[in-house]
Write a protein that holds these residues in place. Structure first.
Motif, short mmCIF file in Angstrom:
data_model
loop_
_atom_site.label_atom_id
_atom_site.label_comp_id
_atom_site.label_asym_id
_atom_site.label_seq_id
_atom_site.Cartn_x
_atom_site.Cartn_y
_atom_site.Cartn_z
N LYS A 1 -8.40 19.48 -4.33
CA LYS A 1 -9.76 19.83 -3.93
C LYS A 1 -9.94 19.72 -2.42
CE LYS A 1 -12.10 18.35 -8.19
NZ LYS A 1 -13.17 17.47 -8.76
N ASN A 2 -10.75 20.64 -1.88
CA ASN A 2 -11.25 20.55 -0.50
C ASN A 2 -10.15 20.54 0.54
OD1 ASN A 2 -13.93 20.30 -1.56
ND2 ASN A 2 -13.59 18.11 -1.84
N ASN A 3 -9.08 21.27 0.29
CA ASN A 3 -8.00 21.40 1.27
C ASN A 3 -8.12 22.72 2.02
OD1 ASN A 3 -6.25 18.99 0.34
ND2 ASN A 3 -6.59 20.12 -1.55
N GLY A 4 -7.48 22.80 3.20
CA GLY A 4 -7.50 24.01 4.00
C GLY A 4 -8.69 24.05 4.94
N ASN A 5 -8.64 24.98 5.90
CA ASN A 5 -9.71 25.10 6.88
C ASN A 5 -9.73 26.51 7.43
OD1 ASN A 5 -8.42 25.06 9.88
ND2 ASN A 5 -7.12 23.93 8.44
N ASP A 6 -10.80 26.85 8.11
CA ASP A 6 -10.95 28.22 8.61
C ASP A 6 -10.31 28.44 9.96
OD1 ASP A 6 -12.71 26.77 10.11
OD2 ASP A 6 -14.49 27.93 9.56
N VAL A 7 -9.61 27.42 10.50
CA VAL A 7 -8.94 27.57 11.78
C VAL A 7 -7.46 27.86 11.58
CG1 VAL A 7 -8.36 26.42 13.96
CG2 VAL A 7 -10.61 26.05 12.90
N THR A 8 -6.76 27.00 10.88
CA THR A 8 -5.32 27.19 10.66
C THR A 8 -4.99 27.66 9.26
OG1 THR A 8 -5.06 24.85 10.07
CG2 THR A 8 -4.75 25.43 12.38
N GLY A 9 -5.98 27.78 8.39
CA GLY A 9 -5.75 28.30 7.06
C GLY A 9 -5.25 27.25 6.09
#
Length: 299
Positions: A236-244
């Motif tokens: 859950k809640n992994n990843g981000n909108d900068v590095t993917g």
């Protein structure tokens, strides 16, 4: 069998070891003591507890490590090892018990193990390079914590080893990096690391873990990862909108892996992502997730 107390009977831990025979015990009282090498087999070395007995200052003889275990069947329990120029604790021998040892603020790894059949229980590593770096065979790490290390929480290049009920939290690189086959990773927590679990090799069982809030992917199967089972994990809640990153990311050349019965939610950009042809070269079954790329990898 003789019990030696440091500093009452011997001024240093190394003096107590040098005076010992196999089967003897050494008790280290509360205070700060120099590093040491265990080169006598079957010694039991006990401190008064984490942050009460502290190994700091001069390193073990002939090294820059705090504690060196070169003799088999050693027991270490109940002390902190901190502030050394290389590894906090370096283990090159076999069939040892390392229990309730804390390693922190060492320039190298907190615990570096190249031995076999060693058991680590309730150890803590923080603010080192890797928290645990293990390169042996048939080792077992249980109920340990590895946090805020500048590299990986657990870097495991062991064959046939096991990690059970551990925590990796807020490490700069991976919570867990797996680089040799046939390990079992069962019911651990990987929270707030860069990548939660990175799988670089074959025939691992990744079962029942919680992999949450990691900056990039929660579970990454790279191009050399084949014949692994990723089963019944909470992602859950992994990843981000900068590095993917994604909750479970399967690279293009990974194949013959089974990804099943995982619960993946609120990951960015996808809960499960498989780069073709990995979407057809692996088995995806019974995963409860909100979205996938390509579509159809969730139930």
């Amino acid at each position: 069998m003789v019990l030696r107390i440091v500093p009452t009977d011997e001024p240093t831990v190394q003096d107590a070891i040098d005076a010992s025979s196999p089967g003897d015990s050494i008790k280290i009282l509360a205070g700060t003591f120099d590093g040491f090498e265990v080169d006598v087999e079957n010694l039991k070395i006990f401190g008064c507890g984490i942050d009460r007995t502290i190994i700091a200052g001069a390193p073990a003889q002939g090294s820059n490590d705090g504690v060196v275990v070169s003799a088999n069947r050693t027991t270490l329990q109940g002390f902190t090892v901190q502030g050394f120029a290389d590894d906090g604790t370096f283990i090159s021998s076999n069939t040892n018990l390392i229990k309730e040892i804390e390693t922190k603020l060492n320039s190298g790894d907190g615990i570096f193990n190249v031995g076999e059949n060693n058991l680590f229980i309730k150890c803590k590593t923080s603010l080192n390079s890797d928290g645990f770096d293990s390169n042996g065979t048939n080792n077992c790490i249980i109920n340990c914590e590895s946090s805020q290390n500048s590299n990986d929480g657990y870097s495991i290049s062991d064959e046939r080893s096991k990690l059970l009920f551990n925590l990796a939290k807020n490490n700069t690189s991976d919570g867990l990096d797996l680089d040799e086959p046939f390990t079992t990773i069962l019911q651990n927590k990987f929270l707030g690391n860069n990548c939660g679990i990175q799988i670089d090799d074959d025939n691992h069982n990744i079962i029942g873990n919680s992999v949450c809030d990691n900056f990039e992917s929660g579970i990454l199967l790279d191009n050399n990862a084949d014949f692994n089972a990723v089963d019944s994990n909470i992602v859950k809640n992994n990843g981000n909108d900068v590095t993917g990153g994604s909750g479970i990311f399967v690279d293009s050349s990974a194949e013959d892996n089974t990804i099943r019965f995982n619960k993946a939610r609120n990951n960015f950009e996808f809960d499960i992502e498989a780069i073709p042809p990995a979407d057809t070269a692996n088995t995806f079954d019974g995963n409860q997730c909100g979205n996938s790329d390509p579509p159809g990898l969730c139930t």
